[in-house]
Design a protein around this motif. Structure first.
Motif, mmCIF file in Angstrom:
data_model
loop_
_atom_site.group_PDB
_atom_site.id
_atom_site.type_symbol
_atom_site.label_atom_id
_atom_site.label_comp_id
_atom_site.label_asym_id
_atom_site.label_seq_id
_atom_site.Cartn_x
_atom_site.Cartn_y
_atom_site.Cartn_z
ATOM 1 N N ASN A 192 0.793 -1.225 0.000
ATOM 2 C CA ASN A 192 0.000 0.000 0.000
ATOM 3 C C ASN A 192 0.828 1.280 0.000
ATOM 4 O OD1 ASN A 192 -3.007 -0.798 0.371
ATOM 5 N ND2 ASN A 192 -1.937 -2.089 1.832
ATOM 6 N N ASN A 231 2.688 1.193 -3.721
ATOM 7 C CA ASN A 231 1.526 2.019 -4.076
ATOM 8 C C ASN A 231 0.606 1.310 -5.069
ATOM 9 O OD1 ASN A 231 -0.033 4.313 -3.787
ATOM 10 N ND2 ASN A 231 1.039 5.471 -5.358
ATOM 11 N N SER A 267 -1.762 7.539 -3.980
ATOM 12 C CA SER A 267 -2.748 7.811 -5.037
ATOM 13 C C SER A 267 -4.143 7.365 -4.651
ATOM 14 C CB SER A 267 -2.311 7.130 -6.340
ATOM 15 O OG SER A 267 -1.075 7.650 -6.779
ATOM 16 N N HIS A 268 -4.253 6.180 -4.001
ATOM 17 C CA HIS A 268 -5.573 5.667 -3.622
ATOM 18 C C HIS A 268 -6.008 6.301 -2.317
ATOM 19 C CE1 HIS A 268 -9.002 3.077 -3.356
ATOM 20 N NE2 HIS A 268 -8.589 2.529 -2.224
ATOM 21 N N LYS A 269 -7.161 6.951 -2.322
ATOM 22 C CA LYS A 269 -7.629 7.692 -1.159
ATOM 23 C C LYS A 269 -9.071 7.317 -0.839
ATOM 24 C CE LYS A 269 -4.677 11.679 -2.254
ATOM 25 N NZ LYS A 269 -3.993 11.038 -3.393
ATOM 26 N N SER A 299 -7.664 6.151 -8.069
ATOM 27 C CA SER A 299 -6.710 7.173 -7.651
ATOM 28 C C SER A 299 -7.399 8.531 -7.626
ATOM 29 C CB SER A 299 -5.503 7.210 -8.600
ATOM 30 O OG SER A 299 -5.920 7.507 -9.925
ATOM 31 N N HIS A 300 -6.840 9.422 -6.832
ATOM 32 C CA HIS A 300 -7.385 10.767 -6.666
ATOM 33 C C HIS A 300 -6.239 11.775 -6.707
ATOM 34 C CE1 HIS A 300 -10.309 8.053 -4.739
ATOM 35 N NE2 HIS A 300 -11.232 8.944 -5.037
ATOM 36 N N TRP A 336 -3.665 14.771 -5.517
ATOM 37 C CA TRP A 336 -2.954 14.882 -4.249
ATOM 38 C C TRP A 336 -3.711 15.708 -3.215
ATOM 39 C CZ3 TRP A 336 -1.747 19.540 -2.090
ATOM 40 C CH2 TRP A 336 -1.805 20.661 -2.918
ATOM 41 N N THR A 392 -3.492 1.881 -6.174
ATOM 42 C CA THR A 392 -4.050 2.646 -7.296
ATOM 43 C C THR A 392 -4.899 1.767 -8.201
ATOM 44 O OG1 THR A 392 -2.006 2.248 -8.535
ATOM 45 C CG2 THR A 392 -2.167 4.306 -7.303
#
Length: 612
Positions: free
Chosen positions: A358, A362, A420-422, A369-370, A372, A365
């Motif tokens: 994670n 990363n 990136s993944h939020k 992804s979102h 920043w 994603t």
């Protein structure tokens, strides 16, 4: 003199729940001061306890003349030295004994008063009873799904551990998840099994009630912490903000690792050595932080600035490392390794695998992804809701000792912003920190306090009820239709195919019978194949073609198909040609988006249409 303070404190505690909730927000006389401030003044020791001639104020004039002739009492000299000044005590918890209450009114500049610490550590019993009742109601009024992990990474795994059937997602086959958290629910399931009470409804609700109880204790612990650091009125305001938070209401009774991470964070914070706190215990807070990291490794993120601050201020750094950090780390990691060894069948350090996947690689994603700035522009403002202006105001007003909590909030949001993944739930553990600032703001609004409290309550009530009772409820409601198949005589012939985005619904933990079931898979590619497409994406790229290819023989056809309404028109020819008829329509959301429709349809092969 001390007896007078104790009597006043007892009077305040006996006011009951009306003083607890109503007193903090009822406007008083004189400049809009709240009635809660009057209660605070009643709980504060008389000026006699502060020295400097305070004892003479309560005596008649003739008595004061006699005392003046006799000189200051020896008792006062012993306690406060000549002139009524108190000798400074030694640093640490021992040196603060008795000073927190008496010197708290004066306090250090910018520190605020220190509250009476003679109340019970867990908070007053009426408050705990009230909170337990509210969180039980909270649990009953949350009947919607949030994210798949609340089932697939906890209850589903626990069901497999106890009843020997259930689905393990790719995270478990890759060693990215540990069994420590599901083991809690597996223990509950095993107890229900031994008592012959393993009904599917109990399997669903008992774990959530357990989470609600823990959430209630965490709420009271937060109240108790602020009461020790500040005063009863500020504690009531923080407690009120915590209960009013729509996102806390939405999340705190769910079986998510993020929920347990947040609750453990509150418990750990109550023992963190914030300046002015007498509840500080390095061993306790570090043990709770370590447990949170075992359950969800990213729990370390908000604690990095807090632990670093503690280390820098600690005079005996070597003792902190040798007698606290190392033993606690070895015990918790060792216990986690042993638990995972029992269920994986080999030695696996899941915390390292989790962080590598994670954070370092990363690979999250794969699930979206979102930008920043998402946590700053959407994530934090959404979970705070109408608390946001109070949070900002509280950050400006709060004492210097709370800056470390603000640093932890900003640090956590910055770290998660680099990934990136939020998701909203990732920053849920810092929400209690924010509530401290919100309560601090509410307490200082004076004449506007009652109006502000009413605004917070009403503005959070609607989103809390809507998200808890309406939005995305179909994913749970449709499971009752699957449960009905367990009582049918043709259970062995049933085959349920859930044609929805992967993990949209719970699985065997919400059915509790060994039906044949299938769903669209969506594991990420861990081999580096750039052209990889998961099963769910392949299906949605051409649903009709995929169905005709997958079920080329009628003997392979499922007995039941479950899918979102947006898919119906595209596969209508397949449904008609294979003899499927709609048997149920289940509401899901008012906000359909992409592959998620407003309703969920249940189709059954070769039966008469039943409207539901």
């Amino acid at each position: 003199m001390a007896a007078d303070g104790a009597t006043a404190d007892t009077r305040v505690r006996r006011r009951g729940l009306s003083a607890l909730l109503g007193g903090a927000f009822a406007p008083g006389r004189g400049g809009g001061r709240a009635g809660g401030e009057a209660a605070e003044r009643a709980a504060t020791p008389a000026p006699a306890a502060l020295g400097q001639g305070g004892a003479r104020a309560s005596r008649p004039p003739e008595h004061r003349k006699e005392m003046a002739a006799a000189g200051p009492p020896r008792r006062m000299e012993a306690a406060g030295g000549p002139g009524g000044r108190r000798r400074p005590g030694p640093p640490g918890a021992g040196g603060q004994r008795g000073a927190g209450k008496r010197d708290g009114a004066a306090g250090r500049p910018g520190e605020g008063p220190v509250a009476d610490t003679r109340s019970r550590p867990g908070g007053p019993a009426p408050l705990l009873a009230l909170t337990l009742a509210l969180r039980a109601l909270n649990c009953a009024l949350v009947r919607t799904s949030f994210v798949p992990d609340e089932y697939w990474q906890s209850l589903e795994v626990a069901h497999r551990m106890v009843f020997s059937y259930g689905h393990l997602t790719w995270e478990w086959t890759s060693g990215l998840r540990g069994y420590s958290y599901p083991l809690i629910f597996a223990s509950i399931y095993k107890a229900l099994q031994l008592l012959a009470q393993d009904d599917v409804r109990l399997l669903i609700w008992v774990p959530r009630l357990g989470q609600a109880v823990l959430a209630a204790f965490a709420d009271v612990k937060l109240y108790s912490l602020v009461q020790h650091l500040e005063n009863a009125e500020t504690a009531k305001c923080v407690y009120f903000c915590q209960l009013c938070s729509w996102f806390t209401w939405y999340s705190c009774t769910r079986t998510l690792t993020n929920t347990m991470e947040t609750l453990l964070t509150i418990f750990a914070l109550s023992y963190y050595p914030i300046k002015g706190s007498k509840m500080g215990s390095s061993c306790k807070y570090l043990a709770l932080v370590a447990l949170a990291i075992v359950i969800r490794p990213t729990a370390v993120i908000p604690w990095i600035p807090l632990v670093c601050s503690h280390f820098l201020q600690e005079q005996r750094k070597a003792d902190l490392i040798l007698y606290n950090c190392i033993p606690i780390g070895l015990v918790t990691v060792g216990t986690s390794l042993i638990i995972d060894r029992m269920f994986f069948g080999e030695w696996v350090l899941v915390q390292l695998n989790f962080l590598k996947f994670n954070v370092l690689q990363n690979l999250g994603t794969f699930y979206g992804s979102h930008p920043w700035h998402w946590y700053f522009t959407q994530g934090l403002p959404v979970i705070l809701g109408t608390h946001l202006p109070f949070f900002i105001h509280g950050c400006v007003l709060a004492a210097k000792r709370y800056r470390i909590l603000l640093v932890a909030v900003i640090w956590t949001v910055l770290v998660y912003s680099m990934l990136s993944h939020k998701e909203f739930r990732f920053i849920y553990p810092i929400l209690p920190f924010c509530m401290v600032f919100c309560g601090y703001s509410l307490k200082h609004l004076k004449a506007w306090k009652k109006s502000a409290a009413s605004f917070l309550l009403l503005s959070n009530l609607l989103p809390a009820l809507y998200t808890g009772l309406i939005h995305q409820r179909g994913a749970l409601d449709v499971m009752s239709h699957i449960q009905q198949l367990c009582s049918n005589s043709d259970q062995s012939q049933a085959f349920v195919f859930i044609m929805m985005p992967c993990h949209s619904t719970p699985f065997y933990s919400h059915v509790h019978c060994p039906l044949k079931m299938r769903f669209l898979q969506c594991p990420p590619d861990l081999t580096g194949n750039e052209s990889y497409i998961d099963e769910a994406d392949v299906f949605y790229s051409n649903p009709l073609g995929w169905l005709n290819k997958e079920f080329y023989n009628d003997t392979l056809l499922p007995s039941h198909l479950i899918f979102f309404s947006v898919l119906e028109q595209e596969i209508s020819s397949f449904l008609a040609s294979k003899g499927y008829e709609k048997t149920a329509t289940v509401f899901h959301t008012h906000v359909p988006q992409g592959r998620v429709g407003s309703h969920i349809y249940v189709y059954r092969k070769g039966t008469e249409m039943i409207h539901n």
